[in-house]
Design a protein around this motif. Structure first.
Motif, PDB file in Angstrom:
ATOM      1  N   UNK A   1       0.836  -1.203   0.000  1.00 33.81           N
ATOM      2  CA  UNK A   1       0.000   0.000   0.000  1.00 33.81           C
ATOM      3  C   UNK A   1       0.870   1.252   0.000  1.00 33.81           C
ATOM      4  N   UNK A   2       2.096   1.099   0.468  1.00 32.44           N
ATOM      5  CA  UNK A   2       3.012   2.250   0.550  1.00 32.44           C
ATOM      6  C   UNK A   2       3.967   2.270  -0.629  1.00 32.44           C
ATOM      7  N   UNK A   3       3.478   1.832  -1.806  1.00 31.92           N
ATOM      8  CA  UNK A   3       4.377   1.680  -2.952  1.00 31.92           C
ATOM      9  C   UNK A   3       5.071   2.977  -3.337  1.00 31.92           C
ATOM     10  N   UNK A   4       4.417   4.130  -3.080  1.00 29.36           N
ATOM     11  CA  UNK A   4       5.028   5.398  -3.494  1.00 29.36           C
ATOM     12  C   UNK A   4       6.351   5.641  -2.791  1.00 29.36           C
ATOM     13  N   UNK A   5       6.441   5.159  -1.539  1.00 26.85           N
ATOM     14  CA  UNK A   5       7.658   5.346  -0.764  1.00 26.85           C
ATOM     15  C   UNK A   5       8.827   4.657  -1.465  1.00 26.85           C
TER      16      UNK A   5
END
Lengths: 293, 328
Positions: B292-296
């Motif tokens: 879910x935190x792929x942008x990081x």
């Protein structure tokens, strides 16, 4: 349009313009003095707004609360953040091309957005203005105007004045100006350019964070607020002439007025007007209004 | 390694095309659709590469032409009966080129960062026209009611909006655009653009009127972006103003920088890397909750690429080669 509504719109335009100036001045300083295109500047504005929301409970618990204490804590944190970011990331970019700076600062935007989502969540929050600024003052017989908006304008004007004094009258300001005109020459004459860059960058971050913090009660706090302000600030910087703080001031007020009155007179075309103005100004003066050197 | 460079590059291109052509044999519908999306973005990236990588003009408003192509397609297909694929294609490319002409003529009077911002301004103009007015249902976006009908001299081989035919159409279009740009690069026109990129003053001193060359490059790039927009609209059956937004212009710029500027391969590679990295980091089979935190992860990967690969992904083999030579 009656005289009072006109006055209200003027006040709104000035407030919006001055707030834009606060964000854009940091951008133009970093751009002019360090020759860095910083797409992550909008993220600092967002960080500021979220600080105003998230710091208030902590400050209330440990420092006895108070609007100005929160502002102060936020500013100190932002200076530390700016200092650390310059050391960790931006100092590696000075010798690189602009496009690589664009790519890297885009990466930073993603990281900031995700960290924001991790730490505070994705909800929209309201931030209350302090009680003593929450009132309104009467304008004419029918209208009132919120005191807090006047307060924003006042703070921005004070900061603008302080910036002018620092840049025009102090040794530090002289070093910044010298560094932006000719980096190597300033270095040869004994200016510690690395320290200078770190200070300029931290100041730029602090300005954007301050803008975000004082804007939070008016605009509320939401994900994506950074990218919205980023583009309009680039417009301000380019209209004013890159690196010119005075230019950013004039351009920010211009954009404030065109946008505010555009929304009053032509609702449908309001978004276009600012960009039309920018295109027109750049065709007339391809280097902005106040390009130095 | 006695093979000349161009032959090696040619072999790499042929192998890449062959692999892509065989992909549907061993991939499911999801992968085919994903790769079709990447192929369209690769065309878009190639069109910008002509401007940024070949001519040295950094446009931050290229999504305007992508979106104009898509909107032209959508507005021409508001009736249920099909229209000619070729007609709609021409109209989409024509609309993009038509808008590019005045934009190029005006914005090429500025340079550097100012050029970046003026192209952004003209793109925002189109964005707000489609976002705020009712020409095409405003910010809601607009659905395609009809379909473009692919026909060759009256013969209709397939329905282009279906997954597999679309995939091969996009692959064919990508090959055609790549070939066109490769030819352009080797032509006198392409050499002139390269000259402008390296040293415009000198080109002028050598007797080239550089302004018309730059306008021509801008218009060609815009028309190719219009082609990509046409394909995108055909694939999705839906168009919205976000296709014109500066995020889209930024994303495509990132793709070509990530891939490596100056080479056509770089643009294609960048489009693949950008989308596949996104997909990879979003994959919860690999990253579990963290997906879910792929942008990081994407953010850190991009920063890593900037720091370690100053010439983009295209410079990776040379870098590894050099390192190997030094260590060995």
């Amino acid at each position: 349009m009656s005289a009072t509504t006109f006055l209200v719109q003027c006040l709104n335009a000035v407030q919006y313009g001055l707030l834009l100036f606060l964000v854009a001045s940091g951008l133009t300083l970093i751009f002019g003095a360090m020759n860095i295109i910083n797409l992550a500047h909008g993220s600092f504005y967002m960080v500021g707004a979220y600080m105003a929301y998230a710091l208030a409970p902590f400050v209330g618990q440990y420092l006895g609360g108070g609007f100005f204490t929160t502002l102060l804590v936020g500013l100190l944190l932002s200076i530390a953040l700016g200092y650390a970011l310059e050391w960790a990331f931006f100092s590696l970019l000075y010798e690189r091309e602009h496009l690589q700076q664009v790519l890297m600062t885009y990466g930073l935007i993603l990281i900031f957005e995700e960290l924001r989502s991790l730490l505070v969540g994705d909800d929209v929050h309201g931030v209350a203005a302090p009680d003593w600024l929450a009132g309104t003052i009467p304008l004419g017989s029918l209208m009132t105007y919120p005191v807090y908006r006047l307060f924003i304008s006042a703070v921005c004007l004070l900061v603008a004045l302080a910036m002018y004094l620092v840049l025009a009258r102090t040794r530090l300001g002289m070093a910044v100006r010298a560094g932006s005109v000719d980096r190597e020459m300033a270095q040869a004459l004994g200016v510690d350019i690395n320290f200078l860059y770190r200070v300029v960058f931290a100041a730029g971050v602090a300005l954007a964070v301050l803008a975000g913090m004082i804007a939070a009660p008016v605009s509320s706090v939401y994900p994506g607020m950074g990218s919205q302000v980023l583009i309009i600030c680039f417009v301000v910087v380019v209209i004013g002439g890159i690196g010119s703080v005075r230019g950013a001031f004039v351009a920010a007020l211009l954009v404030g007025f065109v946008d505010t009155f555009g929304k009053v007179f032509f609702q449908e075309a309001a978004g276009v007007l600012v960009y039309l103005m920018m295109a027109a100004i750049l065709l007339w003066k391809p280097e902005g209004l106040f390009r130095q050197g | 390694m006695t093979m000349p460079n161009f032959a090696r590059a040619g072999a790499a291109v042929v192998i890449a095309v062959a692999v892509l052509a065989m992909l549907p044999l061993f991939a499911g519908k999801y992968e085919v659709d994903l790769f079709a999306k990447i192929l369209v973005l690769a065309i878009f990236a190639l069109s910008l590469e002509l401007l940024v990588g070949q001519t040295g003009l950094v446009s931050f408003g290229h999504a305007a032409f992508f979106g104009l192509g898509a909107y032209t397609t959508a507005l021409l297909l508001q009736e249920p009966d099909p229209r000619s694929f070729w007609l709609v294609l021409l109209a989409a490319m024509g609309a993009a080129g038509l808008y590019a002409l005045p934009v190029a003529a005006l914005s090429l009077r500025t340079r550097g960062v100012y050029f970046i911002m003026v192209t952004l301004a003209f793109a925002q103009l189109v964005y707000y026209v489609f976002h705020d007015t009712k020409i095409a249902k405003g910010s809601d976006g607009i659905y395609l009611t009809g379909v473009p009908q692919f026909s060759l001299a009256g013969w209709v081989p397939f329905d282009v909006t279906r997954s597999l035919p679309f995939y091969y159409t996009a692959l064919g279009a990508l090959c055609a655009v790549y070939a066109l740009l490769a030819l352009l690069q080797r032509s006198r026109f392409g050499r002139a653009l390269a000259g402008i990129r390296v040293n415009e003053q000198r080109m002028r001193a050598a007797g080239f009127a550089t302004y018309p060359y730059k306008i021509a490059a801008f218009v060609i790039a815009a028309m190719l972006a219009g082609l990509a927009g046409f394909l995108k609209a055909t694939k999705d059956g839906y168009v919205n103003p976000e296709m014109l937004a500066w995020h889209e212009s930024g994303a495509v710029l990132l793709m070509i920088i990530l891939g490596g500027l100056g080479r056509l391969r770089g643009a294609v590679l960048g489009a693949f890397a950008f989308v596949l990295l996104q997909e990879f980091f979003k994959n919860d089979a690999v990253f579990g909750e963290f997906a879910k935190r792929w942008q990081l992860l994407l953010g850190f990967t991009i920063i890593g690429c900037v720091l370690l690969l100053p010439n983009g992904l295209i410079g990776l083999p040379a870098r590894l080669h050099r390192r190997g030579a030094r260590d060995g």
